[in-house]
Motif scaffolding. Sequence first.
Motif, PDB file in Angstrom:
ATOM      1  N   ARG A  62       1.004  -1.326   0.095  1.00  0.00           N
ATOM      2  CA  ARG A  62       0.054   0.015   0.170  1.00  0.00           C
ATOM      3  C   ARG A  62       0.776   1.322   0.207  1.00  0.00           C
ATOM      4  N   LEU A  63       1.960   1.241   0.579  1.00  0.00           N
ATOM      5  CA  LEU A  63       2.709   2.379   0.801  1.00  0.00           C
ATOM      6  C   LEU A  63       3.568   2.645  -0.656  1.00  0.00           C
ATOM      7  N   HIS A  64       3.893   1.517  -1.275  1.00  0.00           N
ATOM      8  CA  HIS A  64       4.575   1.807  -2.556  1.00  0.00           C
ATOM      9  C   HIS A  64       3.397   2.095  -3.512  1.00  0.00           C
ATOM     10  N   GLN A  65       2.138   1.671  -3.411  1.00  0.00           N
ATOM     11  CA  GLN A  65       1.073   2.426  -4.202  1.00  0.00           C
ATOM     12  C   GLN A  65       0.782   3.648  -4.096  1.00  0.00           C
ATOM     13  N   MET A  66       1.223   4.222  -2.802  1.00  0.00           N
ATOM     14  CA  MET A  66       0.902   5.624  -2.469  1.00  0.00           C
ATOM     15  C   MET A  66       2.262   6.463  -3.088  1.00  0.00           C
ATOM     16  N   GLY A  67       3.064   5.632  -3.653  1.00  0.00           N
ATOM     17  CA  GLY A  67       4.226   6.515  -4.065  1.00  0.00           C
ATOM     18  C   GLY A  67       5.488   6.357  -3.499  1.00  0.00           C
ATOM     19  N   VAL A  68       5.644   5.746  -2.376  1.00  0.00           N
ATOM     20  CA  VAL A  68       6.822   5.816  -1.401  1.00  0.00           C
ATOM     21  C   VAL A  68       7.703   4.860  -2.108  1.00  0.00           C
ATOM     22  N   PRO A  69       8.942   5.414  -2.551  1.00  0.00           N
ATOM     23  CA  PRO A  69       9.566   4.429  -3.581  1.00  0.00           C
ATOM     24  C   PRO A  69      10.654   3.353  -2.830  1.00  0.00           C
ATOM     25  N   ARG A  70      10.664   3.348  -1.608  1.00  0.00           N
ATOM     26  CA  ARG A  70      11.820   2.530  -0.947  1.00  0.00           C
ATOM     27  C   ARG A  70      11.320   2.541   0.388  1.00  0.00           C
ATOM     28  N   ILE A  71      11.309   1.158   1.153  1.00  0.00           N
ATOM     29  CA  ILE A  71      10.898   1.234   2.768  1.00  0.00           C
ATOM     30  C   ILE A  71      11.771   0.350   3.168  1.00  0.00           C
ATOM     31  N   HIS A  72      12.406   0.461   4.550  1.00  0.00           N
ATOM     32  CA  HIS A  72      12.994  -0.070   5.440  1.00  0.00           C
ATOM     33  C   HIS A  72      12.213  -0.678   6.580  1.00  0.00           C
ATOM     34  N   THR A  73      12.157  -1.915   7.067  1.00  0.00           N
ATOM     35  CA  THR A  73      11.442  -2.064   7.891  1.00  0.00           C
ATOM     36  C   THR A  73      12.140  -3.074   9.021  1.00  0.00           C
ATOM     37  N   ASP A  74      11.916  -2.827  10.347  1.00  0.00           N
ATOM     38  CA  ASP A  74      12.631  -3.772  11.158  1.00  0.00           C
ATOM     39  C   ASP A  74      11.346  -4.492  12.007  1.00  0.00           C
ATOM     40  N   ILE A  75      11.649  -5.798  11.954  1.00  0.00           N
ATOM     41  CA  ILE A  75      10.780  -6.826  12.871  1.00  0.00           C
ATOM     42  C   ILE A  75      11.427  -7.434  13.847  1.00  0.00           C
ATOM     43  N   LYS A  76      11.140  -7.479  14.969  1.00  0.00           N
ATOM     44  CA  LYS A  76      11.367  -8.176  15.931  1.00  0.00           C
ATOM     45  C   LYS A  76      10.386  -9.396  16.351  1.00  0.00           C
ATOM     46  N   LEU A  77      10.703 -10.485  16.422  1.00  0.00           N
ATOM     47  CA  LEU A  77       9.615 -11.372  16.766  1.00  0.00           C
ATOM     48  C   LEU A  77      10.008 -12.426  17.884  1.00  0.00           C
ATOM     49  N   GLY A  78       8.921 -12.972  18.261  1.00  0.00           N
ATOM     50  CA  GLY A  78       9.394 -14.059  19.131  1.00  0.00           C
ATOM     51  C   GLY A  78       8.262 -15.573  18.857  1.00  0.00           C
ATOM     52  N   THR A  79       8.719 -16.856  19.068  1.00  0.00           N
ATOM     53  CA  THR A  79       7.982 -17.959  19.169  1.00  0.00           C
ATOM     54  C   THR A  79       8.310 -18.593  20.060  1.00  0.00           C
ATOM     55  N   ARG A  80       7.264 -19.504  20.736  1.00  0.00           N
ATOM     56  CA  ARG A  80       7.744 -20.545  21.949  1.00  0.00           C
ATOM     57  C   ARG A  80       6.735 -21.766  21.795  1.00  0.00           C
ATOM     58  N   ILE A  81       7.607 -22.921  22.311  1.00  0.00           N
ATOM     59  CA  ILE A  81       6.798 -23.982  22.454  1.00  0.00           C
ATOM     60  C   ILE A  81       6.341 -24.402  23.768  1.00  0.00           C
ATOM     61  N   ASP A  82       7.036 -23.786  24.785  1.00  0.00           N
ATOM     62  CA  ASP A  82       6.947 -24.247  26.130  1.00  0.00           C
ATOM     63  C   ASP A  82       5.644 -23.944  26.839  1.00  0.00           C
ATOM     64  N   ARG A  83       4.951 -22.650  26.278  1.00  0.00           N
ATOM     65  CA  ARG A  83       3.875 -22.343  26.847  1.00  0.00           C
ATOM     66  C   ARG A  83       2.990 -21.240  25.976  1.00  0.00           C
ATOM     67  N   GLU A  84       1.755 -21.125  26.045  1.00  0.00           N
ATOM     68  CA  GLU A  84       1.317 -20.297  25.133  1.00  0.00           C
ATOM     69  C   GLU A  84       1.419 -18.652  25.997  1.00  0.00           C
ATOM     70  N   GLN A  85       1.711 -17.771  25.068  1.00  0.00           N
ATOM     71  CA  GLN A  85       1.944 -16.413  25.736  1.00  0.00           C
ATOM     72  C   GLN A  85       1.333 -15.401  24.537  1.00  0.00           C
ATOM     73  N   HIS A  86       0.785 -14.239  25.459  1.00  0.00           N
ATOM     74  CA  HIS A  86       0.114 -13.239  24.396  1.00  0.00           C
ATOM     75  C   HIS A  86       0.918 -11.903  24.907  1.00  0.00           C
ATOM     76  N   MET A  87       0.796 -10.878  23.997  1.00  0.00           N
ATOM     77  CA  MET A  87       1.262  -9.633  24.282  1.00  0.00           C
ATOM     78  C   MET A  87       1.346  -9.020  25.667  1.00  0.00           C
ATOM     79  N   THR A  88      -0.334  -9.149  26.019  1.00  0.00           N
ATOM     80  CA  THR A  88      -0.435  -8.493  27.341  1.00  0.00           C
ATOM     81  C   THR A  88       0.174  -9.427  28.528  1.00  0.00           C
ATOM     82  N   ASP A  89       0.448 -10.679  28.351  1.00  0.00           N
ATOM     83  CA  ASP A  89       1.365 -11.402  29.257  1.00  0.00           C
ATOM     84  C   ASP A  89       2.411 -10.865  29.668  1.00  0.00           C
TER      85      ASP A  89
END
Lengths: 101, 101, 101, 101
Positions: A62-89
């Motif tokens: 969508r941003l490219h469609q709006m005319g933004v020529p270049r986008i830099h994005t940072d992502i930090k992510l976590g997965t775990r299998i020991d237990r269920e966890q949500h953002m609020t936790d």
Amino acid sequence: MHVIVDFTVVPVGTGVSLSRYIAVCEQVLEARGLTHQLHANGTNVEGEWDEVFAAIRDCHERLHQMGVPRIHTDIKLGTRIDREQHMTDKVASVQKKLADR
Amino acid sequence: MHVIVDFTVVPVGTGVSLSRYIAVCEQVLEARGLTHQLHANGTNVEGEWDEVFAAIRDCHERLHQMGVPRIHTDIKLGTRIDREQHMTDKVASVQKKLADR
Amino acid sequence: MHVIVDFTVVPVGTGVSLSRYIAVCEQVLEARGLTHQLHANGTNVEGEWDEVFAAIRDCHERLHQMGVPRIHTDIKLGTRIDREQHMTDKVASVQKKLADR
Amino acid sequence: MHVIVDFTVVPVGTGVSLSRYIAVCEQVLEARGLTHQLHANGTNVEGEWDEVFAAIRDCHERLHQMGVPRIHTDIKLGTRIDREQHMTDKVASVQKKLADR
């Protein structure tokens, strides 16, 4: 696979004011029904891996469609299998440790 | 949509030595035929958006299958529509600027 | 405290071509005598904590002096007390695991 | 130079539960009088460059003193010279854009 993500989209080559682009990404997350929370340096979002990354791709498109020529994005992510966890936790868990001191 | 990515996988709760897990992720990228380059703090990879993120998800799944309970991953990525660009172009472009001084 | 860092400087509001700014940051690291290695999505550098972060601050200051109005920077860093480690050790350790398979 | 930072500390080799370490870092920021805000995937903090990075170094040192053998930390940061900006401004700016739609 459930994933908790923080991401920051940085449009490049389109001026210094970026908030209207961030607003578009917020709307993408909202429209897709993903749990999300904006903060001062990014957005937290959680959900199934494929849904979360499809949302971030959608944001880029969508941003490219709006005319933004270049986008830099940072992502930090976590997965775990020991237990269920949500953002609020995660915040609650730190706050409990602080309260116990 | 073509994407150039840098990612760092940090297995948590499984000891201080992480190189054998990084090696598994390298093999995932190799098996999927994605252009990739290991460096001291992560791995650069480029390709179609969906293929790159499927590879990173595959890496998470394999590490969890190996018993890693929790994984933190950082991703930096770039997309652009002004021109085609590959990983090697980015380094060459900076090196040319340095040589011209 | 010794630190191994990967950082990516993203000048905002100054056009899509960023390599000449990255070149300035490379020169800052070189002039300060820090071990560094450019890659497709950033630069690896190692040294004493205060020296490394002073170099990144110096890079920001120089880019602002060149007229860059806004800069977004990502940093990934590692410290450890279990053993001494350098940038080259990290790549070699993964490559050894790959060779042993 | 004023800086707005988001950082995430990931202790490695010390088990899957990390919240007590995050709590120590929150206390470091509090003790140093830096404006900060915990969120689900990190902490936002703002202040003078040297003070912010000294606080993050202090956090690393304390965790190592507690026995954490290895720490991976992510930092996203922004500086700008076009105008003064604070953490609260950034969220408000996006929210205004969303409200205007």
